[in-house]
Design a protein around this motif. Structure first.
Motif, PDB file in Angstrom:
ATOM      1  N   TRP A  24       0.760  -1.138  -0.054  1.00  0.00           N
ATOM      2  CA  TRP A  24      -0.067   0.013  -0.138  1.00  0.00           C
ATOM      3  C   TRP A  24       0.920   1.330   0.056  1.00  0.00           C
ATOM      4  N   GLY A  25       0.577   2.331  -0.682  1.00  0.00           N
ATOM      5  CA  GLY A  25       1.088   3.292  -0.744  1.00  0.00           C
ATOM      6  C   GLY A  25       0.201   4.550  -1.034  1.00  0.00           C
ATOM      7  N   SER A  26       0.870   5.717  -0.897  1.00  0.00           N
ATOM      8  CA  SER A  26      -0.062   6.904  -1.069  1.00  0.00           C
ATOM      9  C   SER A  26       0.331   7.665  -2.556  1.00  0.00           C
ATOM     10  N   VAL A  27      -0.479   8.625  -2.644  1.00  0.00           N
ATOM     11  CA  VAL A  27      -0.831   9.464  -3.968  1.00  0.00           C
ATOM     12  C   VAL A  27      -0.415  10.814  -3.687  1.00  0.00           C
ATOM     13  N   CYS A  28       0.597  11.470  -4.568  1.00  0.00           N
ATOM     14  CA  CYS A  28       0.982  12.878  -4.499  1.00  0.00           C
ATOM     15  C   CYS A  28      -0.132  13.722  -5.136  1.00  0.00           C
ATOM     16  N   ASP A  29      -0.253  15.052  -4.443  1.00  0.00           N
ATOM     17  CA  ASP A  29      -1.205  15.844  -4.768  1.00  0.00           C
ATOM     18  C   ASP A  29      -0.828  16.703  -5.979  1.00  0.00           C
ATOM     19  N   ASP A  30       0.235  16.628  -6.613  1.00  0.00           N
ATOM     20  CA  ASP A  30       0.673  17.280  -7.847  1.00  0.00           C
ATOM     21  C   ASP A  30      -0.657  17.036  -8.884  1.00  0.00           C
ATOM     22  N   GLY A  63       5.450   4.716   3.904  1.00  0.00           N
ATOM     23  CA  GLY A  63       5.657   3.906   2.888  1.00  0.00           C
ATOM     24  C   GLY A  63       5.962   4.495   1.546  1.00  0.00           C
ATOM     25  N   PRO A  64       5.629   3.578   0.483  1.00  0.00           N
ATOM     26  CA  PRO A  64       6.038   4.226  -0.778  1.00  0.00           C
ATOM     27  C   PRO A  64       5.041   5.480  -1.266  1.00  0.00           C
ATOM     28  N   ILE A  65       5.428   6.347  -2.074  1.00  0.00           N
ATOM     29  CA  ILE A  65       4.378   7.259  -2.952  1.00  0.00           C
ATOM     30  C   ILE A  65       4.507   6.593  -4.218  1.00  0.00           C
ATOM     31  N   LEU A  66       3.157   6.193  -4.525  1.00  0.00           N
ATOM     32  CA  LEU A  66       3.026   5.122  -5.765  1.00  0.00           C
ATOM     33  C   LEU A  66       2.750   5.782  -7.096  1.00  0.00           C
ATOM     34  N   LEU A  67       1.779   7.190  -6.745  1.00  0.00           N
ATOM     35  CA  LEU A  67       1.496   7.696  -8.012  1.00  0.00           C
ATOM     36  C   LEU A  67       1.591   9.377  -7.865  1.00  0.00           C
TER      37      LEU A  67
END
Length: 322
Positions: A24-30, A63-67
């Motif tokens: 599981w990882g997060s998504v950046c707000d760009d 954890g990872p930033i996936l997108l």
């Protein structure tokens, strides 16, 4: 791609996380906007997106930033269909994690044919109950199978179905038995759209109540080993990672887990925190498997919030790397 919203007051509001390659990882707000959020809300079955919340409304992920630089047109059925820089490619930090607010949880649970899962540790596992005529009732397990559970999981926005349970696995329900001999193809949008004997027509008792385990309910990982197929057993339930106590833990249980993880044969089932003590809650104790279960959560165990262990008794497995 599975999605979840964590850290918020309901499954329809929180920090966005996606599952990719088992993590599981997060998504950046760009470039993130309400068009992208609408795709997420629709994929989760949570209605429409509300305006994008302030940064860090539901905290930072780990954890990872996936997108990053996600760009949806709005008609996509899943976030994975939207444009982005690619999996794991980003120039972000976790203070830029995307959060999403959907209006789904504001809608009253009064819609004919609504479903819920009761008796598990969260909204994505439990005894299947369906609303008819203003009353909640259960579903009989005659002919109940994975395609039927898949419809329930999708209707609830809980991802794919891991298992269809029978014989009141999550406890006896009360009141009416609403459906019997349910037969879904698996593509129906709602359980009420599947074939059955009709509302209230059955030959069952509550000892035959059907249930479902959805992918949003329980993920497994092995921690602190030399490779992905060995380590301390950790389970994700109720939006938290926890461990498994080694009471009754044996090679049959390890075999079920190794097979579930795609790791082949179980070589050993050590206890006593063989790979070091974990952290967080101890989620399972006295796990007893026959050995033929498809997933670990189908093995017998004492109730979710009961154990007499500490982390010096964390269970581990060694699987044949495959």
């Amino acid at each position: 791609t599975e999605l979840r919203l964590v850290g918020g007051p309901s499954r329809c509001r929180g920090r966005l996380e996606v599952l990719h390659s088992g993590s599981w990882g997060s998504v950046c707000d760009d470039d993130w906007d309400v068009v992208d959020a609408n795709v997420v809300c629709r994929q989760l079955g949570c209605g429409l997106a509300l305006p994008v919340p302030r940064p860090l409304a539901f905290g930072q992920g780990w954890g990872p930033i996936l997108l990053d630089n996600v760009e949806c047109h709005g008609q996509e059925a899943a976030l994975s269909e939207c444009g982005s820089r690619g999996w794991g490619v980003h120039n972000c930090f976790h203070y830029e994690d995307v959060a999403v607010l959907c209006d789904g949880e504001q809608r009253p649970e009064s819609c004919e044919g609504s479903v819920r899962l009761v008796g598990g540790t969260g909204p994505c596992q439990g005894r299947v109950e369906i609303l008819h005529g203003g009353l909640w009732g259960t579903v009989c397990d005659d002919d109940w199978g994975l395609p039927d559970a898949a419809v329930v999981c999708r209707q609830l926005g809980c991802g794919t179905a891991l298992a269809a349970t029978t014989n009141a696995f999550f406890g006896y329900g009360t009141g009416h038995i609403m459906l019997d001999n349910v037969h879904c193809e698996g593509s129906e949008p709602r359980l009420a759209a599947c074939q059955s004997l009709g509302w209230g027509v059955h030959n069952c008792g509550h000892h035959e109540d059907a249930g479902a385990l959805c992918a949003g309910a329980g993920h497994l990982r092995l921690s602190s080993g030399a490779h992905r197929c060995e380590g301390r057993v950790e389970l994700f339930l109720g939006q938290r990672w926890g461990t498994v106590c080694d009471d009754a833990w044996d090679l049959r249980a390890a075999g079920v887990l190794c097979r579930q993880l795609g790791c082949g044969e179980a070589l050993a089932a050590p206890g006593e925190a063989h790979f070091g003590p974990g952290r967080g809650p101890i989620l399972l104790d006295n796990v007893k498997c026959r050995g033929d279960e498809s997933i670990l959560l189908l093995c017998s165990h004492i109730r979710w919030d009961a154990h007499n262990c500490d982390h010096s008794e964390d269970a581990s497995v060694l699987c044949r790397l495959s």
